[in-house]
Design a protein around this motif. Structure first.
Motif, PDB file in Angstrom:
ATOM      1  N   UNK A 193      10.729  17.879  -8.310  1.00  0.00           N
ATOM      2  CA  UNK A 193      11.509  16.786  -8.898  1.00  0.00           C
ATOM      3  C   UNK A 193      12.189  16.019  -7.781  1.00  0.00           C
ATOM      4  N   UNK A 194      12.303  14.737  -8.007  1.00  0.00           N
ATOM      5  CA  UNK A 194      13.033  13.914  -7.046  1.00  0.00           C
ATOM      6  C   UNK A 194      13.595  12.691  -7.754  1.00  0.00           C
ATOM      7  N   UNK A 195      14.699  12.200  -7.187  1.00  0.00           N
ATOM      8  CA  UNK A 195      15.276  10.920  -7.598  1.00  0.00           C
ATOM      9  C   UNK A 195      15.267  10.027  -6.372  1.00  0.00           C
ATOM     10  N   UNK A 196      14.903   8.790  -6.562  1.00  0.00           N
ATOM     11  CA  UNK A 196      14.756   7.913  -5.404  1.00  0.00           C
ATOM     12  C   UNK A 196      15.101   6.480  -5.759  1.00  0.00           C
ATOM     13  N   UNK A 197      15.483   5.741  -4.754  1.00  0.00           N
ATOM     14  CA  UNK A 197      15.703   4.304  -4.864  1.00  0.00           C
ATOM     15  C   UNK A 197      14.439   3.596  -4.410  1.00  0.00           C
ATOM     16  N   UNK A 198      14.068   2.542  -5.113  1.00  0.00           N
ATOM     17  CA  UNK A 198      12.884   1.773  -4.746  1.00  0.00           C
ATOM     18  C   UNK A 198      13.223   0.287  -4.707  1.00  0.00           C
ATOM     19  N   UNK A 199      12.835  -0.346  -3.624  1.00  0.00           N
ATOM     20  CA  UNK A 199      13.022  -1.784  -3.462  1.00  0.00           C
ATOM     21  C   UNK A 199      11.650  -2.441  -3.441  1.00  0.00           C
ATOM     22  N   UNK A 200      11.413  -3.292  -4.423  1.00  0.00           N
ATOM     23  CA  UNK A 200      10.148  -4.027  -4.511  1.00  0.00           C
ATOM     24  C   UNK A 200      10.415  -5.498  -4.199  1.00  0.00           C
ATOM     25  N   UNK A 201       9.628  -6.042  -3.305  1.00  0.00           N
ATOM     26  CA  UNK A 201       9.749  -7.458  -2.939  1.00  0.00           C
ATOM     27  C   UNK A 201       8.392  -8.122  -3.089  1.00  0.00           C
ATOM     28  N   UNK A 226       7.012  13.309  -1.855  1.00  0.00           N
ATOM     29  CA  UNK A 226       6.576  12.369  -0.824  1.00  0.00           C
ATOM     30  C   UNK A 226       6.855  10.937  -1.234  1.00  0.00           C
ATOM     31  N   UNK A 227       7.451  10.174  -0.326  1.00  0.00           N
ATOM     32  CA  UNK A 227       7.699   8.757  -0.560  1.00  0.00           C
ATOM     33  C   UNK A 227       6.390   7.985  -0.435  1.00  0.00           C
ATOM     34  N   UNK A 228       6.288   6.916  -1.198  1.00  0.00           N
ATOM     35  CA  UNK A 228       5.055   6.134  -1.261  1.00  0.00           C
ATOM     36  C   UNK A 228       5.333   4.678  -0.905  1.00  0.00           C
ATOM     37  N   UNK A 229       5.461   4.337   0.368  1.00  0.00           N
ATOM     38  CA  UNK A 229       5.639   2.920   0.731  1.00  0.00           C
ATOM     39  C   UNK A 229       4.318   2.161   0.654  1.00  0.00           C
ATOM     40  N   UNK A 230       4.413   0.868   0.445  1.00  0.00           N
ATOM     41  CA  UNK A 230       3.206   0.038   0.373  1.00  0.00           C
ATOM     42  C   UNK A 230       3.573  -1.403   0.690  1.00  0.00           C
ATOM     43  N   UNK A 231       2.565  -2.135   1.156  1.00  0.00           N
ATOM     44  CA  UNK A 231       2.747  -3.566   1.439  1.00  0.00           C
ATOM     45  C   UNK A 231       1.374  -4.211   1.523  1.00  0.00           C
ATOM     46  N   UNK A 232       1.267  -5.422   0.948  1.00  0.00           N
ATOM     47  CA  UNK A 232       0.023  -6.174   1.083  1.00  0.00           C
ATOM     48  C   UNK A 232       0.311  -7.662   1.004  1.00  0.00           C
ATOM     49  N   UNK A 233      -0.524  -8.422   1.690  1.00  0.00           N
ATOM     50  CA  UNK A 233      -0.427  -9.875   1.705  1.00  0.00           C
ATOM     51  C   UNK A 233      -1.844 -10.437   1.704  1.00  0.00           C
ATOM     52  N   UNK A 234      -2.055 -11.481   0.910  1.00  0.00           N
ATOM     53  CA  UNK A 234      -3.370 -12.109   0.795  1.00  0.00           C
ATOM     54  C   UNK A 234      -3.224 -13.624   0.814  1.00  0.00           C
ATOM     55  N   UNK A 272       0.069 -14.797  -1.292  1.00  0.00           N
ATOM     56  CA  UNK A 272       0.825 -13.861  -2.117  1.00  0.00           C
ATOM     57  C   UNK A 272       1.096 -12.584  -1.330  1.00  0.00           C
ATOM     58  N   UNK A 273       2.256 -12.002  -1.543  1.00  0.00           N
ATOM     59  CA  UNK A 273       2.622 -10.761  -0.855  1.00  0.00           C
ATOM     60  C   UNK A 273       3.501  -9.925  -1.767  1.00  0.00           C
ATOM     61  N   UNK A 274       3.412  -8.628  -1.599  1.00  0.00           N
ATOM     62  CA  UNK A 274       4.264  -7.695  -2.330  1.00  0.00           C
ATOM     63  C   UNK A 274       4.346  -6.387  -1.553  1.00  0.00           C
ATOM     64  N   UNK A 275       5.480  -5.728  -1.710  1.00  0.00           N
ATOM     65  CA  UNK A 275       5.693  -4.481  -0.995  1.00  0.00           C
ATOM     66  C   UNK A 275       6.716  -3.614  -1.706  1.00  0.00           C
ATOM     67  N   UNK A 276       6.686  -2.304  -1.419  1.00  0.00           N
ATOM     68  CA  UNK A 276       7.607  -1.351  -2.017  1.00  0.00           C
ATOM     69  C   UNK A 276       8.072  -0.378  -0.949  1.00  0.00           C
ATOM     70  N   UNK A 288      -1.910   7.426   1.336  1.00  0.00           N
ATOM     71  CA  UNK A 288      -2.845   8.095   0.439  1.00  0.00           C
ATOM     72  C   UNK A 288      -2.114   9.022  -0.516  1.00  0.00           C
ATOM     73  N   UNK A 289      -2.557   9.002  -1.771  1.00  0.00           N
ATOM     74  CA  UNK A 289      -1.944   9.845  -2.780  1.00  0.00           C
ATOM     75  C   UNK A 289      -2.426  11.281  -2.640  1.00  0.00           C
ATOM     76  N   UNK A 290      -1.570  12.208  -3.024  1.00  0.00           N
ATOM     77  CA  UNK A 290      -1.937  13.627  -2.923  1.00  0.00           C
ATOM     78  C   UNK A 290      -3.090  13.989  -3.863  1.00  0.00           C
ATOM     79  N   UNK A 291      -3.291  13.186  -4.927  1.00  0.00           N
ATOM     80  CA  UNK A 291      -4.391  13.444  -5.856  1.00  0.00           C
ATOM     81  C   UNK A 291      -5.689  12.782  -5.431  1.00  0.00           C
ATOM     82  N   UNK A 292      -5.694  12.069  -4.321  1.00  0.00           N
ATOM     83  CA  UNK A 292      -6.925  11.445  -3.854  1.00  0.00           C
ATOM     84  C   UNK A 292      -7.919  12.517  -3.422  1.00  0.00           C
TER      85      UNK A 292
END
Length: 511
Positions: free
Chosen positions: A170-178, A208-216, A194-198, A240-244
């Motif tokens: 279990x975990x509690x976390x803060x997430x910032x999405x832009x 495990x924290x899951x950061x991400x970012x993409x721009x097109x 377009x761009x988005x990131x977390x 990469x996700x642990x279930x991959x």
């Protein structure tokens, strides 16, 4: 006694001469009473004066001031209630025609009516445009030269529970999405970026924290002769996700993946035929994974460059229906000739499909295709993978305020597991968005992924089910309150199943 002194400057002789002049002038005026009556009746603000003038002109005409004046319509226009005997003595006047040269006898029907006619349906004023709701209103954005930038930032607090067999985290976390969209405002051509990131930060528990970012970026070029070209480029970063299937077992941090993409396409209309040619390039780079004991696993042998050439020809039965055929050919090159297990992973891919494009406006648009795909590898120990494909991407709006997005994709996913070629992925995702109120939007997402391994594979098939729901409350054009709830289940024929629950609430700031 003398005569009284005259107090007026007008002598009796002069006064008499003025009376005669005024009488003659009045007779001249009375001769034109019909014209005055017409002009008076056309002014609605002076209705009472018009009626008096019309009655006076009728009397003067009967007295013989002007025998040529046509006053047949004057009593009707003025609404005069004359003597019945006098009305019977007047000669009958024939009905006036629209083409007759009549100066004052024919008046507009609506002027004579106290209550005007109701306008026909075609004459009603156009409907006023419905006020734009807070959920559909677009923010004005930030002008930057000839571009408009529309950024959004979402800050949320979330909780997540993951269960893999008998292990629970279990975990509690803060997430910032832009996210941001930059669009050009040019008279010709268009550039859209377009761009988005977390970014995630754990505040309690483990996970495990899951950061991400993409721009097109997409540059559309409007060329002559019904030709449109697109130049695209992009960057994608994720962990990469642990279930991959290719994830490292018992790793505290999986590999960070960077993908660089570039592409170009040209579409041209040849009458009822439409041809498209496209080239896409992808460069993938993998970082090291970190194990629980602190050691790292090098994954540079997975670095690769892939290219795909695609051609499509469509036949326009109508603007709403375009059948097509498509063929693709691809090539994958790994940086290292052999991976850490000694296998040559480079190879070729081929594909073909036939389908139809549909565009029924807001109700239904998208495409559906069925075909065949195959992947071959340079290492003879790796068996080829082939499959029938069924692809669909449809956007359906059954009623106003409700959108249903259906996405079905079939693809071949190579793997780096020793002795394995890869698997076929069948992914179905459905997203339903409904506007519950003017400022409240609900979203439901459901999906399933079937990882189909070859019959000679040592890995069993897997099924991944996902379900999520969310609410967005538009406080105003610039601020939203969001909430999400999601669930994911991965089932395996052999081995433990894994589950994940996630819930969160946040604020979204838009500009």
């Amino acid at each position: 006694m003398g005569q009284p002194k005259q107090t007026s400057s007008v002598t009796p002789l002069r006064a008499m001469s003025r009376v005669v002049c005024l009488t003659a002038f009045g007779s001249l005026l009375l001769g034109q009473t019909a014209a005055f009556a017409q002009s008076a009746t056309q002014v609605q603000a002076n209705t009472a004066d018009s009626r008096s003038a019309a009655q006076g002109s009728t009397t003067n005409a009967a007295a013989g001031f002007d025998d040529q004046t046509d006053v047949s319509a004057t009593p009707a226009a003025a609404g005069a209630a004359g003597n019945t005997d006098e009305a019977q003595q007047r000669p009958a006047i024939p009905d006036a025609q629209s083409g007759d040269d009549i100066t004052g006898s024919i008046l507009d029907e609506d002027i004579r009516r106290l209550n005007t006619r109701e306008p026909a349906v075609d004459e009603t004023q156009p409907r006023r445009k419905a006020a734009e709701s807070a959920s559909t209103a677009e923010t004005p954005g930030i002008p930057i030269g000839t571009f408009v930038l529309r950024p959004t930032v979402t800050q949320s607090i979330n909780t997540e529970t993951t269960k893999d067999g008998n292990t629970r985290q279990r975990r509690a976390f803060l997430e910032t999405d832009a996210a941001a969209t930059l669009t050009s405002d040019w008279g010709r051509h268009q550039l859209t970026v377009t761009s988005e990131g977390a970014w995630q930060q754990n505040i309690s528990g483990e996970g495990e924290e899951q950061p991400s970012f993409k721009v097109n970026g997409d540059l559309r070029l409007d060329l002559p002769d019904d030709t449109v070209a697109h130049l695209t480029a992009g960057y994608n970063f994720y962990r990469e996700d642990t279930d991959d299937p290719d994830a490292i077992a018992d790793a505290t941090q999986q590999s960070d993946v960077q993908e660089f993409t570039a592409g170009a396409s040209v579409q041209r209309d040849f009458g009822i035929l439409r041809g498209t040619t496209a080239l896409a390039l992808t460069r993938s780079i993998y970082s090291d994974a970190t194990l629980a004991n602190g050691t790292t696993v090098t994954l540079s042998d997975r670095n690769q460059t892939a290219g795909t050439l695609r051609g499509r020809v469509g036949y326009e039965l109508s603007p709403a229906l375009i059948p097509f055929i498509e063929a693709t050919i691809g090539r994958t090159l790994y940086d290292e000739m052999r991976d850490s297990a000694g296998y040559e992973r480079s190879g070729h891919s081929y594909g073909a499909k036939a389908g139809v494009e549909v565009d029924l406006g807001e109700k239904l648009k998208g495409e559906v295709g069925i075909g065949y795909e195959r992947a071959d590898f340079e290492d003879s120990r790796l068996s080829s993978i082939d499959t029938a494909t069924l692809d669909a991407s449809l956007l359906w709006s059954p009623i106003r305020g409700t959108d249903v997005n259906l996405d079905l994709q079939t693809s071949i996913q190579p793997t780096t597991t020793p002795g394995e070629s890869g698997y076929v992925s069948h992914a179905l995702t459905t997203t339903v968005t409904h506007q519950l109120r003017d400022n409240l939007v609900g979203t439901m997402i459901g999906g399933v992924i079937w990882r189909d391994y070859p019959t000679d594979s040592t890995i069993n098939d897997e099924l991944v089910y996902t379900a999520a729901t969310g609410l967005t409350w538009n406080i105003n054009r610039y601020l939203d309150l969001t909430s999400t709830l999601g669930y994911e289940l991965t089932t395996r024929k052999e081995g433990d199943d894994s589950q994940q629950w996630r819930a969160g609430v946040g604020l979204k700031l838009k500009r």
